[in-house]
Write a protein that holds these residues in place. Structure first.
Motif, PDB file in Angstrom:
ATOM      1  N   VAL A  29     -85.337  48.454  59.990  1.00  0.00           N
ATOM      2  CA  VAL A  29     -84.200  47.596  59.639  1.00  0.00           C
ATOM      3  C   VAL A  29     -84.354  46.225  60.279  1.00  0.00           C
ATOM      4  CG1 VAL A  29     -81.718  47.263  59.907  1.00  0.00           C
ATOM      5  CG2 VAL A  29     -82.613  49.514  59.260  1.00  0.00           C
ATOM      6  N   ALA A  30     -84.777  46.228  61.561  1.00  0.00           N
ATOM      7  CA  ALA A  30     -84.951  44.960  62.288  1.00  0.00           C
ATOM      8  C   ALA A  30     -86.028  44.112  61.631  1.00  0.00           C
ATOM      9  CB  ALA A  30     -85.296  45.250  63.743  1.00  0.00           C
ATOM     10  N   LYS A  31     -87.160  44.744  61.261  1.00  0.00           N
ATOM     11  CA  LYS A  31     -88.240  44.006  60.613  1.00  0.00           C
ATOM     12  C   LYS A  31     -87.788  43.425  59.267  1.00  0.00           C
ATOM     13  CE  LYS A  31     -92.057  46.601  62.757  1.00  0.00           C
ATOM     14  NZ  LYS A  31     -93.191  47.527  62.523  1.00  0.00           N
ATOM     15  N   GLN A  32     -87.007  44.265  58.533  1.00  0.00           N
ATOM     16  CA  GLN A  32     -86.501  43.794  57.236  1.00  0.00           C
ATOM     17  C   GLN A  32     -85.596  42.576  57.405  1.00  0.00           C
ATOM     18  OE1 GLN A  32     -87.409  44.741  54.300  1.00  0.00           O
ATOM     19  NE2 GLN A  32     -85.944  43.432  53.187  1.00  0.00           N
ATOM     20  N   LEU A  33     -84.751  42.644  58.429  1.00  0.00           N
ATOM     21  CA  LEU A  33     -83.847  41.519  58.696  1.00  0.00           C
ATOM     22  C   LEU A  33     -84.623  40.255  59.071  1.00  0.00           C
ATOM     23  CD1 LEU A  33     -81.006  43.305  60.730  1.00  0.00           C
ATOM     24  CD2 LEU A  33     -80.865  42.407  58.394  1.00  0.00           C
ATOM     25  N   ILE A  34     -85.696  40.465  59.872  1.00  0.00           N
ATOM     26  CA  ILE A  34     -86.524  39.321  60.271  1.00  0.00           C
ATOM     27  C   ILE A  34     -87.212  38.706  59.055  1.00  0.00           C
ATOM     28  CG2 ILE A  34     -88.575  38.644  61.568  1.00  0.00           C
ATOM     29  CD1 ILE A  34     -87.750  40.719  63.697  1.00  0.00           C
ATOM     30  N   ARG A  35     -87.736  39.589  58.162  1.00  0.00           N
ATOM     31  CA  ARG A  35     -88.389  39.078  56.952  1.00  0.00           C
ATOM     32  C   ARG A  35     -87.411  38.293  56.083  1.00  0.00           C
ATOM     33  NH1 ARG A  35     -91.215  44.128  57.060  1.00  0.00           N
ATOM     34  NH2 ARG A  35     -89.630  45.030  55.684  1.00  0.00           N
ATOM     35  N   GLU A  36     -86.205  38.846  55.921  1.00  0.00           N
ATOM     36  CA  GLU A  36     -85.184  38.161  55.111  1.00  0.00           C
ATOM     37  C   GLU A  36     -84.792  36.822  55.732  1.00  0.00           C
ATOM     38  OE1 GLU A  36     -81.953  40.820  54.659  1.00  0.00           O
ATOM     39  OE2 GLU A  36     -83.003  42.165  53.262  1.00  0.00           O
ATOM     40  N   GLN A  37     -84.693  36.808  57.070  1.00  0.00           N
ATOM     41  CA  GLN A  37     -84.327  35.572  57.756  1.00  0.00           C
ATOM     42  C   GLN A  37     -85.406  34.504  57.566  1.00  0.00           C
ATOM     43  OE1 GLN A  37     -83.649  36.025  61.951  1.00  0.00           O
ATOM     44  NE2 GLN A  37     -82.572  34.068  62.145  1.00  0.00           N
ATOM     45  N   LYS A  38     -86.683  34.935  57.679  1.00  0.00           N
ATOM     46  CA  LYS A  38     -87.780  33.991  57.471  1.00  0.00           C
ATOM     47  C   LYS A  38     -87.784  33.462  56.034  1.00  0.00           C
ATOM     48  CE  LYS A  38     -90.988  35.702  61.012  1.00  0.00           C
ATOM     49  NZ  LYS A  38     -92.320  36.321  61.249  1.00  0.00           N
ATOM     50  N   GLN A  39     -87.521  34.378  55.085  1.00  0.00           N
ATOM     51  CA  GLN A  39     -87.490  33.996  53.674  1.00  0.00           C
ATOM     52  C   GLN A  39     -86.359  32.982  53.412  1.00  0.00           C
ATOM     53  OE1 GLN A  39     -89.740  34.813  51.466  1.00  0.00           O
ATOM     54  NE2 GLN A  39     -88.744  33.646  49.819  1.00  0.00           N
ATOM     55  N   ASN A  40     -85.207  33.264  54.021  1.00  0.00           N
ATOM     56  CA  ASN A  40     -84.066  32.343  53.868  1.00  0.00           C
ATOM     57  C   ASN A  40     -84.379  30.970  54.451  1.00  0.00           C
ATOM     58  OD1 ASN A  40     -82.533  34.305  52.593  1.00  0.00           O
ATOM     59  ND2 ASN A  40     -81.549  34.989  54.494  1.00  0.00           N
ATOM     60  N   MET A  41     -85.050  30.955  55.610  1.00  0.00           N
ATOM     61  CA  MET A  41     -85.407  29.690  56.246  1.00  0.00           C
ATOM     62  C   MET A  41     -86.397  28.919  55.390  1.00  0.00           C
ATOM     63  SD  MET A  41     -85.678  30.778  60.291  1.00  0.00           S
ATOM     64  CE  MET A  41     -86.135  29.132  60.768  1.00  0.00           C
ATOM     65  N   LYS A  42     -87.383  29.631  54.791  1.00  0.00           N
ATOM     66  CA  LYS A  42     -88.330  28.980  53.894  1.00  0.00           C
ATOM     67  C   LYS A  42     -87.625  28.395  52.671  1.00  0.00           C
ATOM     68  CE  LYS A  42     -92.503  31.638  55.056  1.00  0.00           C
ATOM     69  NZ  LYS A  42     -93.538  32.571  54.527  1.00  0.00           N
ATOM     70  N   GLU A  43     -86.708  29.161  52.118  1.00  0.00           N
ATOM     71  CA  GLU A  43     -85.967  28.710  50.941  1.00  0.00           C
ATOM     72  C   GLU A  43     -85.118  27.477  51.263  1.00  0.00           C
ATOM     73  OE1 GLU A  43     -85.007  28.652  47.017  1.00  0.00           O
ATOM     74  OE2 GLU A  43     -86.436  30.006  48.010  1.00  0.00           O
ATOM     75  N   LEU A  44     -84.496  27.524  52.443  1.00  0.00           N
ATOM     76  CA  LEU A  44     -83.670  26.394  52.886  1.00  0.00           C
ATOM     77  C   LEU A  44     -84.524  25.147  53.100  1.00  0.00           C
ATOM     78  CD1 LEU A  44     -80.877  25.355  53.732  1.00  0.00           C
ATOM     79  CD2 LEU A  44     -81.347  26.171  56.045  1.00  0.00           C
ATOM     80  N   GLU A  45     -85.679  25.326  53.713  1.00  0.00           N
ATOM     81  CA  GLU A  45     -86.594  24.204  53.945  1.00  0.00           C
ATOM     82  C   GLU A  45     -87.089  23.622  52.622  1.00  0.00           C
ATOM     83  OE1 GLU A  45     -88.491  21.481  56.345  1.00  0.00           O
ATOM     84  OE2 GLU A  45     -87.057  23.052  56.911  1.00  0.00           O
ATOM     85  N   LYS A  46     -87.363  24.517  51.664  1.00  0.00           N
ATOM     86  CA  LYS A  46     -87.812  24.071  50.345  1.00  0.00           C
ATOM     87  C   LYS A  46     -86.727  23.243  49.660  1.00  0.00           C
ATOM     88  CE  LYS A  46     -89.353  25.896  45.891  1.00  0.00           C
ATOM     89  NZ  LYS A  46     -89.635  27.121  45.117  1.00  0.00           N
ATOM     90  N   GLN A  47     -85.471  23.725  49.752  1.00  0.00           N
ATOM     91  CA  GLN A  47     -84.353  23.001  49.146  1.00  0.00           C
ATOM     92  C   GLN A  47     -84.170  21.616  49.774  1.00  0.00           C
ATOM     93  OE1 GLN A  47     -80.928  25.523  49.454  1.00  0.00           O
ATOM     94  NE2 GLN A  47     -81.721  27.061  48.005  1.00  0.00           N
ATOM     95  N   LYS A  48     -84.354  21.565  51.121  1.00  0.00           N
ATOM     96  CA  LYS A  48     -84.214  20.284  51.814  1.00  0.00           C
ATOM     97  C   LYS A  48     -85.282  19.301  51.359  1.00  0.00           C
ATOM     98  CE  LYS A  48     -81.978  21.810  56.104  1.00  0.00           C
ATOM     99  NZ  LYS A  48     -82.121  21.921  57.580  1.00  0.00           N
ATOM    100  N   LYS A  49     -86.502  19.773  51.221  1.00  0.00           N
ATOM    101  CA  LYS A  49     -87.587  18.904  50.783  1.00  0.00           C
ATOM    102  C   LYS A  49     -87.366  18.426  49.353  1.00  0.00           C
ATOM    103  CE  LYS A  49     -91.191  20.719  53.844  1.00  0.00           C
ATOM    104  NZ  LYS A  49     -92.503  21.411  53.931  1.00  0.00           N
TER     105      LYS A  49
END
Length: 234
Positions: free
Chosen positions: A13-33
């Motif tokens: 569960v922890a790993k899944q949450l970390i993966r989702e958090q990283k994915q969200n951060m990538k998506e957010l960074e992409k949107q900002k760019k």
């Protein structure tokens, strides 16, 4: 075994949450760019549009329309306005309203005191009337002087205007050159630059020569457009 299974589940569960958090951060960074590039692209479009408008104004600078000024308006521009003497601008003060005291009981009952009181009233009224007449005379004289000065100024002004209009009709070189130069100086140009205009009229050839200094080449933009290449974000 139950504890080990629970620990494995928790780790997953922890790993899944970390993966989702990283994915969200990538998506957010992409949107900002993407937003940054979109903003820059919009800014470049605005700048390009402004450059197009400015260049269009430069292309039309020769066709700029001058403000219409009649020859009479041009002549009046240099005429001096009437300045009345300061002493004529200040009205005379009206005399203060009279104050007549009321008669007392003795002046009402007895003839001698009554006559004396009536004489007092008469003198006060006559003095006020004299002061008021003098005020009206001075004020009428002041207004008459003002009207006289205005009439003389109007006659002189009309004479100057008619004389110069006649000179213009007869193609006087000086007044025609000055008039045409004034028209050009009143032109509303699309860009600001130092006006340097000289005119000369030749009555014999009926030609007007204009020496007209246009703006320096430095006012022309060194960029034609502004472009930002939109790249696909990974």
């Amino acid at each position: 075994m139950a504890k080990k299974g629970a620990a494995n589940f928790t780790n997953q569960v922890a790993k899944q949450l970390i993966r989702e958090q990283k994915q969200n951060m990538k998506e957010l960074e992409k949107q900002k760019k993407e937003q940054y590039i979109n903003n820059r692209y919009e800014e470049a479009s605005i700048l390009t549009n402004n450059i197009d408008i400015y260049i269009n104004k430069l292309n039309n600078i020769i066709n700029s329309k001058c403000r219409k000024i009649s020859i009479e308006e041009f002549i009046k521009k240099d005429l001096q306005e009437l300045r009345l003497p300061e002493e004529l601008l200040v009205p005379y003060e009206k005399p203060n309203e009279i104050t007549i005291r009321k008669s007392n009981i003795i002046e009402k009952l007895f003839e001698a005191p009554k006559q004396k009181y009536n004489l007092y009233v008469k003198e006060v009224k006559e003095r006020y009337e004299k002061e008021y007449n003098l005020y009206e005379e001075k004020e009428a004289n002041r207004k008459s002087k003002i009207e006289s000065l205005i009439k003389v100024h109007e006659l002189q002004t009309n004479e100057i205007i008619n004389t110069k209009k006649e000179l213009y009709k007869n193609r006087d070189a000086s007044i025609i050159s000055s008039y045409k130069a004034e028209l050009l100086n009143q032109t509303e140009y699309p860009v600001e630059f130092k006006k340097c205009i000289h005119t000369g009229y030749c009555k014999d050839s009926n030609k007007l020569v204009i020496d007209y200094l246009l703006p320096d080449i430095q006012i022309i933009p060194d960029k034609k457009d502004m472009n930002i290449r939109k790249q696909k974000m990974r």
